[in-house]
Design an enzyme around this catalytic site. Structure first.
Site, short mmCIF file in Angstrom:
data_model
loop_
_atom_site.label_atom_id
_atom_site.label_comp_id
_atom_site.label_asym_id
_atom_site.label_seq_id
_atom_site.Cartn_x
_atom_site.Cartn_y
_atom_site.Cartn_z
N CYS A 172 0.79 -1.16 0.12
CA CYS A 172 -0.12 0.01 0.06
C CYS A 172 0.75 1.28 -0.06
O CYS A 172 0.16 2.37 0.11
CB CYS A 172 -0.84 -0.04 1.15
SG CYS A 172 -1.98 -1.63 1.13
N HIS A 305 -2.18 8.05 6.52
CA HIS A 305 -2.60 6.55 5.87
C HIS A 305 -4.04 6.26 6.29
O HIS A 305 -5.07 5.82 5.53
CB HIS A 305 -1.76 5.53 6.18
CG HIS A 305 -1.66 4.28 5.39
ND1 HIS A 305 -1.71 4.28 4.22
CD2 HIS A 305 -2.01 3.02 5.96
CE1 HIS A 305 -2.08 3.04 3.64
NE2 HIS A 305 -2.16 2.10 4.77
N LYS A 337 -9.68 8.05 3.09
CA LYS A 337 -9.99 6.87 2.94
C LYS A 337 -11.58 6.34 3.20
O LYS A 337 -12.18 5.37 2.71
CB LYS A 337 -9.13 5.76 3.59
CG LYS A 337 -7.77 5.69 2.99
CD LYS A 337 -6.94 4.37 3.49
CE LYS A 337 -5.61 4.36 2.91
NZ LYS A 337 -4.78 5.51 3.11
N HIS A 342 -9.40 2.60 0.45
CA HIS A 342 -8.23 2.39 0.39
C HIS A 342 -7.83 1.82 -0.85
O HIS A 342 -8.33 0.69 -1.53
CB HIS A 342 -7.95 1.18 1.40
CG HIS A 342 -6.19 1.11 1.50
ND1 HIS A 342 -5.38 1.59 0.82
CD2 HIS A 342 -5.62 0.29 2.51
CE1 HIS A 342 -4.30 1.25 0.98
NE2 HIS A 342 -4.40 0.64 2.12
N PHE A 400 1.31 -3.29 3.92
CA PHE A 400 1.78 -4.69 4.26
C PHE A 400 3.28 -4.97 4.07
O PHE A 400 3.97 -4.30 3.19
CB PHE A 400 0.93 -5.77 3.18
CG PHE A 400 -0.31 -6.18 3.82
CD1 PHE A 400 -1.09 -5.54 4.80
CD2 PHE A 400 -0.74 -7.55 3.33
CE1 PHE A 400 -2.23 -5.93 5.04
CE2 PHE A 400 -2.07 -7.82 3.59
CZ PHE A 400 -2.75 -7.18 4.44
#
Lengths: 413, 341
Positions: A172, A305, A337, A342, A400
């Site tokens: 991401c 984020h 988001k 996302h 991730f």
């Protein structure tokens, strides 16, 4: 040669933005997206691209792909074989390219971030290969168009340029890393102009993956809210035309903004969970501010984020608190988001464009979905649309595998 | 950013020839293609031609690490090659000042395919253990966790040329002072899906797997080889396609052509695949190795083997230079050159 490279020589090269292209569930292009982010209206709807009847979550920020004619260089048959992700990338790239006023024919470097490229084509390939193992019709095309390198070639052919292409797949953080790497290439004197960004389309595999981890919010994505219980997926693309300030001035281009800083780091805590204290996130933000040569209190807006998952948001909040220091020094924060979901490999690039919009038009996007404060996320959250004077914006992207990236954008005046 | 010397500190490899660079070198120097086995493919009785990595002679200690016990074989190959390049350090590792650039084309496909098969069967019960391992940067993440790296870690994807792009990027990071040492690793694991897709384009294609790693630094001590140059990538959209792209990539390393140099190319002795390189290198006067002919096509990992073999050959084969030539399967052509340190 890529290496050894030409010397940049002398003062650091400033990296300016002369074109921006965006497509999200809010729509296609700067104007509709700016209006949507400014309002903070969520753009989620029931998933139509694949069956989600057996999933916990059933909505996503799906893009209405505009009907459009293929560019002259692309045969209609070939155009139909393009993956959905390829179309998203093309729309964003074309907008950035056109706005920058770059002409076809020359070499232009390209840096792209993605997590799954044309995964939907890969899924089709797999279904046919196991369902009808002796039937090879269209399989060659699926094999080709699944791959990111083919998608970049397609865009290059459509826009009429060629050049070195790098693909970063840092989960991401990919889109932010792509912009950061492009920033480095220009700053270090290795390229005069770079078309850079991120793209990803919704796919069944990825949707099922996040659902299997119970990371998807069953009802509503609520970044930084006390009752937050997961993220919502979206799709889209964001592409910036970046060039050295000298190059942009030489050709009299309109400058939209500047990338001023970039930092990247790695969180080794866990494959899917951040360190609770946000150590690596802090490291990325510190590096980005140091590159930009500014102090945290000069940052007027921080696009977090902020996925809406319990652990991510509290770890990021902790990192922001440590980075900014005392409460009065913290910049206003929101996650977008809650509006477009996302976007995975596209998230960092699209969110950098949101920062650019905020800097250009001097407003701050609200944190959609937030209702109740969480002591673990003690941040000056933007809960309603507001206007503000902002000179620097910071965009965080964490992925991730512990891939972390922070970008700093500066208002151009 | 300056352009200092970039030196090879160490190399590592896992290949169908075995675990380690020695086995790789021995197989390529022998020049005989390794035996082929069948890779099971649903719906077919015959399977697909492949060359698998043999089981490790001794279970590597790193497999006991919590991050690696359940990881896919691509992560195991990645870590094994990286640790060899680092000189088999003993834990605890210090990743301070170390950067990682991981390159792959197909990525962790075993778990991806398994997860999607489960999702198609019943998405409500697809395994949450598998999904995180399907992400393209999972091998790089495991390696970073094992080594305690907190600095930059990139995963580059692309065709066979991605490893050479990774070498150039590592040189940039080192030149800019962003890292003190940089591991460039490429890895692929065998799976019937990409092997099946390649078969559609290339009769006689033999899929393969493994990893290759090179540790670069600005310190001259090490293997005795330095990275002299990496060409630009010339993509196949150029007029003339792959052949023109490969020729341009050769021109950028023309200065190192010669009778005392070694060429390590990506040819597989399949005329259709080799066409661009056959044209570009037809007048090469020196020695030539074609690792893919011996080991099969492991995509980015095969390019890493080429680079590892070429770097190791500079001090060990007493050549004045070693040129790596890669004609990517569907995107671009690149070259790189190693010279004595």
């Amino acid at each position: 040669m890529l290496f050894p490279a030409g010397q940049s020589g002398g003062a650091a090269t400033r990296v300016v933005i002369t074109g921006a292209g965006i497509i999200t569930a809010l729509g296609q292009g700067w104007a509709v997206n700016a209006a949507g982010f400014r309002r903070g209206q969520p753009a989620f709807r029931p998933v139509t691209l694949f069956d989600v009847s057996r999933q916990r979550a059933k909505v996503a920020a799906e893009v209405h792909l505009p009907e459009s004619e293929p560019p002259p260089q692309i045969h209609p048959h070939e155009w139909r074989r393009w993956d959905r992700a390829n179309h998203l990338l093309y729309h964003a790239a074309r907008e950035a390219w056109t706005q920058a006023g770059w002409e076809a024919g020359g070499p232009v470097s390209m840096v792209l971030g993605t997590t799954s490229a044309g995964m939907a084509r890969g899924e089709e390939y797999f279904r046919q290969a196991v369902g009808q193992p002796q039937d090879f019709r269209a399989q060659a095309g699926r094999g080709l168009h699944y791959q990111a390198q083919r998608q970049a070639l397609n865009v290059q052919r459509a826009l009429g340029f060629y050049g070195p292409t790098v693909f970063i797949a840092n989960a991401c953080a990919s889109g932010a890393n792509a912009l950061g790497h492009a920033f480095d290439l220009i700053r270090w004197g290795m390229a005069e102009r770079v078309l850079a960004g991120g793209y990803d389309a919704l796919s069944q595999l990825v949707f099922c993956g996040f659902d299997s981890l119970q990371s998807l919010a069953p009802v509503q994505c609520r970044p930084f809210d006390r009752r937050r219980d997961g993220l919502a997926l979206g799709e889209g693309a964001g592409v910036l035309a970046l060039e050295s300030e000298a190059q942009a001035r030489r050709r009299g281009a309109a400058i939209l903004g500047e990338i001023a800083g970039y930092g990247s780091s790695t969180d080794a805590h866990h494959l899917t969970q951040p360190h609770p204290e946000g150590d690596a996130a802090l490291r990325a933000m510190v590096e980005a501010t140091a590159t930009a040569g500014i102090r945290p209190e000069q940052v007027g807006y921080l696009n977090a984020h902020g996925t809406g998952t319990p652990l991510n948001d509290s770890a990021e909040a902790r990192a922001i608190q440590r980075w900014a220091g005392a409460a009065e020094k913290r910049p206003r924060v929101s996650s977008t988001k809650g509006v477009i979901g996302h976007l995975l490999g596209a998230a960092g690039a699209v969110e950098a464009i949101v920062c650019l919009m905020a800097l250009r038009e001097q407003w701050l996007p609200p944190n959609a979905g937030w209702e109740e404060a969480d002591p673990a996320c003690d941040l000056p959250l933007i809960t309603h649309p507001q206007e503000a004077r902002v000179d620097y914006a910071l965009s965080n992207s964490f992925g991730f595998g512990g891939a972390n990236a922070s970008l700093i954008l500066r208002r151009w005046s | 950013m300056s352009n200092p010397g970039i030196y090879v500190q160490g190399v590592g490899a896992v290949s169908p020839a075995g675990w380690g660079v020695a086995a790789l070198r021995e197989a390529v120097q022998r020049g005989e293609p390794l035996p082929v086995s069948a890779l099971e493919r649903p719906g077919w009785s015959g399977g697909l031609a492949a060359r698998k990595v043999p089981p490790a002679p001794v279970r590597p200690a790193f497999m006991a690490h919590p991050r690696l016990r359940r990881a896919s074989s691509i992560s195991h190959f990645t870590v094994a090659a990286a640790l060899e390049a680092l000189g088999h350090p003993t834990p605890p590792f210090s990743g301070e000042g170390l950067g990682i650039i991981f390159c792959t084309m197909a990525g962790p496909l075993n778990y991806t395919r398994r997860f999607f098969a489960e999702a198609l069967k019943d998405p409500a019960t697809a395994s949450p253990m598998l999904f995180p391992e399907t992400v393209l940067n999972a091998p790089a993440s495991h390696l970073a966790a094992l080594l305690g790296v907190m600095g930059p870690v990139y995963t580059l994807i692309g065709d066979d040329t991605a490893f050479l792009s990774g070498l150039a990027l590592a040189a940039q990071w080192l030149s800019a002072g962003r890292v003190e040492r940089c591991l460039v690793v490429a890895a692929e694991e065998l799976d019937w899906l990409p092997a099946d897709a390649f078969r559609l384009f290339l009769r006689g294609h033999i899929a393969s797997e493994g990893a290759g790693a090179i540790l670069l630094s600005r310190q001259a001590r090490g293997l005795g080889a330095q990275l002299a140059g990496v060409s630009e990538p010339f993509n196949y959209a150029l007029p003339g396609g792959a052949a023109a792209a490969m020729l341009q990539a050769r021109r950028q390393v023309q200065a190192w052509d010669g009778r005392t140099a070694l060429l390590c190319d990506s040819r597989m002795h399949l005329p259709r695949h080799d066409r661009a390189e056959n044209q570009a290198w037809h007048d090469w006067p020196g020695r030539c190795w074609s690792p893919r002919h011996v080991l099969g096509n492991a995509l980015t990992a095969a390019s890493a083997w080429q680079a590892v073999l070429a770097a190791a050959a500079v001090p060990q084969e007493a050549v004045t230079a070693a040129v790596v030539s890669v004609a990517g399967c569907n995107h671009q052509a690149m070259t790189a050159v190693w010279t004595p340190a």
